[in-house]
Design a protein around this motif. Structure first.
Motif, PDB file in Angstrom:
ATOM      1  N   MET A   1       2.584   2.347  -7.761  1.00  0.00           N
ATOM      2  CA  MET A   1       2.865   3.092  -6.530  1.00  0.00           C
ATOM      3  C   MET A   1       1.669   2.970  -5.592  1.00  0.00           C
ATOM      4  SD  MET A   1       4.342   6.970  -6.093  1.00  0.00           S
ATOM      5  CE  MET A   1       2.870   7.922  -6.525  1.00  0.00           C
ATOM      6  N   THR A   2       1.977   2.721  -4.338  1.00  0.00           N
ATOM      7  CA  THR A   2       0.959   2.712  -3.291  1.00  0.00           C
ATOM      8  C   THR A   2       1.379   3.676  -2.190  1.00  0.00           C
ATOM      9  OG1 THR A   2       2.029   0.903  -2.069  1.00  0.00           O
ATOM     10  CG2 THR A   2       0.382   0.294  -3.747  1.00  0.00           C
ATOM     11  N   ALA A   3       0.403   4.127  -1.416  1.00  0.00           N
ATOM     12  CA  ALA A   3       0.714   5.025  -0.308  1.00  0.00           C
ATOM     13  C   ALA A   3       1.604   4.331   0.712  1.00  0.00           C
ATOM     14  CB  ALA A   3      -0.573   5.521   0.341  1.00  0.00           C
ATOM     15  N   ALA A   4       1.384   3.032   0.910  1.00  0.00           N
ATOM     16  CA  ALA A   4       2.218   2.282   1.853  1.00  0.00           C
ATOM     17  C   ALA A   4       3.667   2.278   1.395  1.00  0.00           C
ATOM     18  CB  ALA A   4       1.692   0.854   1.992  1.00  0.00           C
ATOM     19  N   GLY A   5       3.894   2.090   0.091  1.00  0.00           N
ATOM     20  CA  GLY A   5       5.264   2.102  -0.413  1.00  0.00           C
ATOM     21  C   GLY A   5       5.881   3.474  -0.352  1.00  0.00           C
ATOM     22  N   LEU A   6       5.126   4.495  -0.760  1.00  0.00           N
ATOM     23  CA  LEU A   6       5.652   5.857  -0.750  1.00  0.00           C
ATOM     24  C   LEU A   6       5.980   6.327   0.661  1.00  0.00           C
ATOM     25  CD1 LEU A   6       6.385   8.353  -2.390  1.00  0.00           C
ATOM     26  CD2 LEU A   6       3.985   9.036  -2.315  1.00  0.00           C
ATOM     27  N   SER A   7       5.225   5.862   1.637  1.00  0.00           N
ATOM     28  CA  SER A   7       5.481   6.282   3.016  1.00  0.00           C
ATOM     29  C   SER A   7       6.860   5.845   3.493  1.00  0.00           C
ATOM     30  CB  SER A   7       4.404   5.717   3.946  1.00  0.00           C
ATOM     31  OG  SER A   7       4.501   4.298   4.044  1.00  0.00           O
ATOM     32  N   LEU A   8       7.406   4.779   2.911  1.00  0.00           N
ATOM     33  CA  LEU A   8       8.740   4.327   3.299  1.00  0.00           C
ATOM     34  C   LEU A   8       9.822   5.340   2.934  1.00  0.00           C
ATOM     35  CD1 LEU A   8       8.549   0.564   2.225  1.00  0.00           C
ATOM     36  CD2 LEU A   8       8.169   1.528   4.499  1.00  0.00           C
ATOM     37  N   LEU A   9       9.558   6.135   1.887  1.00  0.00           N
ATOM     38  CA  LEU A   9      10.536   7.136   1.443  1.00  0.00           C
ATOM     39  C   LEU A   9      10.124   8.560   1.808  1.00  0.00           C
ATOM     40  CD1 LEU A   9      11.474   5.842  -2.132  1.00  0.00           C
ATOM     41  CD2 LEU A   9      12.730   5.527   0.002  1.00  0.00           C
ATOM     42  N   GLU A  10       9.044   8.695   2.569  1.00  0.00           N
ATOM     43  CA  GLU A  10       8.492  10.024   2.835  1.00  0.00           C
ATOM     44  C   GLU A  10       9.498  10.947   3.512  1.00  0.00           C
ATOM     45  OE1 GLU A  10       4.465  12.057   4.737  1.00  0.00           O
ATOM     46  OE2 GLU A  10       4.786   9.890   4.868  1.00  0.00           O
ATOM     47  N   ASP A  11      10.212  10.458   4.503  1.00  0.00           N
ATOM     48  CA  ASP A  11      11.173  11.318   5.204  1.00  0.00           C
ATOM     49  C   ASP A  11      12.261  11.819   4.263  1.00  0.00           C
ATOM     50  OD1 ASP A  11       9.768  11.022   7.536  1.00  0.00           O
ATOM     51  OD2 ASP A  11      11.084   9.488   8.386  1.00  0.00           O
ATOM     52  N   SER A  12      12.761  10.925   3.415  1.00  0.00           N
ATOM     53  CA  SER A  12      13.813  11.326   2.477  1.00  0.00           C
ATOM     54  C   SER A  12      13.285  12.318   1.460  1.00  0.00           C
ATOM     55  CB  SER A  12      14.368  10.094   1.759  1.00  0.00           C
ATOM     56  OG  SER A  12      14.928   9.175   2.685  1.00  0.00           O
ATOM     57  N   LEU A  13      12.080  12.097   0.961  1.00  0.00           N
ATOM     58  CA  LEU A  13      11.515  12.958  -0.073  1.00  0.00           C
ATOM     59  C   LEU A  13      11.103  14.322   0.469  1.00  0.00           C
ATOM     60  CD1 LEU A  13       9.365  10.372  -2.044  1.00  0.00           C
ATOM     61  CD2 LEU A  13      11.391  11.573  -2.881  1.00  0.00           C
ATOM     62  N   SER A  14      10.689  14.387   1.718  1.00  0.00           N
ATOM     63  CA  SER A  14      10.211  15.658   2.272  1.00  0.00           C
ATOM     64  C   SER A  14      11.277  16.735   2.218  1.00  0.00           C
ATOM     65  CB  SER A  14       9.741  15.449   3.722  1.00  0.00           C
ATOM     66  OG  SER A  14       8.620  14.598   3.758  1.00  0.00           O
ATOM     67  N   ARG A  15      12.540  16.358   2.324  1.00  0.00           N
ATOM     68  CA  ARG A  15      13.636  17.320   2.331  1.00  0.00           C
ATOM     69  C   ARG A  15      13.980  17.819   0.928  1.00  0.00           C
ATOM     70  NH1 ARG A  15      17.982  15.331   3.019  1.00  0.00           N
ATOM     71  NH2 ARG A  15      17.522  13.112   2.868  1.00  0.00           N
ATOM     72  N   ILE A  16      13.604  17.053  -0.090  1.00  0.00           N
ATOM     73  CA  ILE A  16      14.046  17.381  -1.453  1.00  0.00           C
ATOM     74  C   ILE A  16      12.865  17.505  -2.415  1.00  0.00           C
ATOM     75  CG2 ILE A  16      16.279  16.256  -1.128  1.00  0.00           C
ATOM     76  CD1 ILE A  16      15.132  13.844  -2.714  1.00  0.00           C
ATOM     77  N   ALA A  17      11.650  17.569  -1.887  1.00  0.00           N
ATOM     78  CA  ALA A  17      10.451  17.535  -2.736  1.00  0.00           C
ATOM     79  C   ALA A  17      10.459  18.564  -3.861  1.00  0.00           C
ATOM     80  CB  ALA A  17       9.202  17.690  -1.872  1.00  0.00           C
ATOM     81  N   PRO A  18      10.865  19.822  -3.625  1.00  0.00           N
ATOM     82  CA  PRO A  18      10.829  20.803  -4.721  1.00  0.00           C
ATOM     83  C   PRO A  18      11.761  20.468  -5.885  1.00  0.00           C
ATOM     84  CG  PRO A  18      10.974  21.895  -2.584  1.00  0.00           C
ATOM     85  CD  PRO A  18      11.245  20.446  -2.348  1.00  0.00           C
ATOM     86  N   ARG A  19      12.717  19.569  -5.657  1.00  0.00           N
ATOM     87  CA  ARG A  19      13.665  19.191  -6.710  1.00  0.00           C
ATOM     88  C   ARG A  19      13.411  17.779  -7.229  1.00  0.00           C
ATOM     89  NH1 ARG A  19      18.284  20.087  -2.717  1.00  0.00           N
ATOM     90  NH2 ARG A  19      16.477  20.169  -1.327  1.00  0.00           N
ATOM     91  N   THR A  20      12.245  17.224  -6.909  1.00  0.00           N
ATOM     92  CA  THR A  20      11.957  15.815  -7.218  1.00  0.00           C
ATOM     93  C   THR A  20      10.798  15.673  -8.189  1.00  0.00           C
ATOM     94  OG1 THR A  20      12.722  15.137  -5.017  1.00  0.00           O
ATOM     95  CG2 THR A  20      11.338  13.585  -6.223  1.00  0.00           C
ATOM     96  N   ARG A  21      10.998  14.845  -9.209  1.00  0.00           N
ATOM     97  CA  ARG A  21       9.933  14.452 -10.123  1.00  0.00           C
ATOM     98  C   ARG A  21       9.646  12.961  -9.945  1.00  0.00           C
ATOM     99  NH1 ARG A  21      11.031  17.121 -16.135  1.00  0.00           N
ATOM    100  NH2 ARG A  21       9.966  19.113 -15.726  1.00  0.00           N
TER     101      ARG A  21
END
Length: 376
Positions: A37-57
């Protein structure tokens, strides 16, 4: 529904289906598993993850030379429950890649080869299967998937480590188990050669292109924690190489210059008039040209290892020159003042199969007069 995705050799990539998985309506659980995992890769999914972060592992491998401090910190900033898997050896690493989400009426699974990196989601040739499931029909499989991943947390408490804060991540970097995304490793090579003419394979014409993202910031400085530097740091990156860069004549009457100007390229935010002379190559021995008419030119010599398309062509002594004048039109217009001269190495780079590729320059941290130059 089941779809097969073959990234890059078709019009498909993994970013869109990964986003679709995470956008499942009324989502109850989301799980991402990735080797790297890199920050550059994670940033591509950041918008999607921000909405569901408390339910995400997120389960992510470390001690692999790829996963970065910045990526784990970004996962914490987004709010995801993040576990770092350290097998304690490089001989067996955590390697499963999946993107999963479940609601009460549907479950989606993207399972294949795509890591949570820019290459995994966008630019590498990757393959996965996207499976849509019904919890009423596929309940046993869904339970097995969720339970086996969750069991790692209990079964391997010393190896499956929950990410907590910046101080913990700094310790992991200091231990060499996470790397700094700003400090790129020296490029690994697939083999060595002395004959550049044997390799004229062009770049594979794929259907995807990298997404430009900002370089991640350095990890936060944690008091009393000394972070060990990487063996080398990347100090520059070009844009796509041109004939002028590579000294390939454009016509029969064109004379190659034997050199290339070192400019901003893909390394935004530098002053190209001074950056190379006063920063990148500061440790070299610079001397003024002996001719009075050219005494404003400083010259130096650097030992540079050339890695081209993953093949190591050994170390070469390359010349550099720098124009010290500040009263020229070029200086006022903030143009580059430093040139790299190919010399006898021109035969390694003056090949059309390198057009459009990117050149990266690395400087060794312990011996800052030694460099590696990669073209790929």
């Amino acid at each position: 529904m089941r779809n097969f995705i073959l990234q890059a050799v078709s019009e498909e990539d993994h970013l869109t289906p990964a986003q679709d998985v995470l956008r499942l309506p009324d989502l109850e659980v989301a799980i991402i598993s990735t080797a790297f995992m890199t920050a550059a890769g994670l940033s591509l999914l950041e918008d999607s993850l921000s909405r569901i972060a408390p339910r995400t592992r997120i389960f992510v491998g470390i001690r692999n030379g790829v996963t970065t401090v910045q990526s784990i910190q970004k996962a914490l900033d987004i709010g995801c429950e993040t576990y770092m898997i350290d097998t304690g050896t490089r001989q067996r690493i955590f390697h499963p890649k999946l993107y999963y989400a479940r609601s009460s009426v549907q479950a989606n699974l993207l399972l294949g080869s795509a890591n949570l990196t820019m290459g995994g989601l966008r630019t590498n040739i990757e393959a996965s299967v996207l499976q849509e499931m019904d919890p009423k029909v596929d309940g046993a499989f869904i339970d097995e998937l969720e339970n086996k991943l969750a069991a790692m947390i209990v079964d391997y408490p010393e190896n499956v480590i929950r990410a907590l804060d910046a101080a913990q991540l700094a310790d992991l970097q200091r231990a060499g188990r996470l790397i700094d995304e700003q400090k790129k490793r020296l490029p690994e090579f697939v083999g060595s050669s002395s004959d550049r003419a044997l390799d004229n394979v062009p770049t594979m014409d794929l259907h995807t292109a990298p997404v430009r993202v900002s370089r991640p910031a350095a990890p936060p400085v944690i008091q009393t924690v000394e972070v060990i530097r990487e063996r080398a740091e990347q100090v520059w990156e070009s844009n796509g190489l041109t004939r002028r860069h590579l000294n390939i004549p454009t016509g029969a009457n064109t004379n190659p210059t034997g050199s290339m100007l070192l400019g901003v390229g893909g390394w935004q935010g530098i002053d190209q008039r001074h950056y190379f002379r006063d920063n990148v190559f500061e440790a070299l021995v610079w001397t003024a040209d002996p001719l009075p008419a050219r005494s404003h030119l400083e010259r130096a010599e650097a030992k540079i290892c050339l890695i081209i398309k993953g093949v190591n062509y050994g170390e070469h002594w390359l010349q550099l020159s720098h124009n010290t004048r500040t009263d020229t039109v070029a200086y006022v217009q903030r143009n580059s003042m430093t040139s790299l001269h190919w010399g006898d190495s021109r035969g390694l780079v003056a090949h059309e199969d390198l057009l459009g590729r990117v050149m990266k320059l690395y400087r060794e941290t312990e011996v800052p007069s030694r460099f590696t130059l990669e073209i790929d």
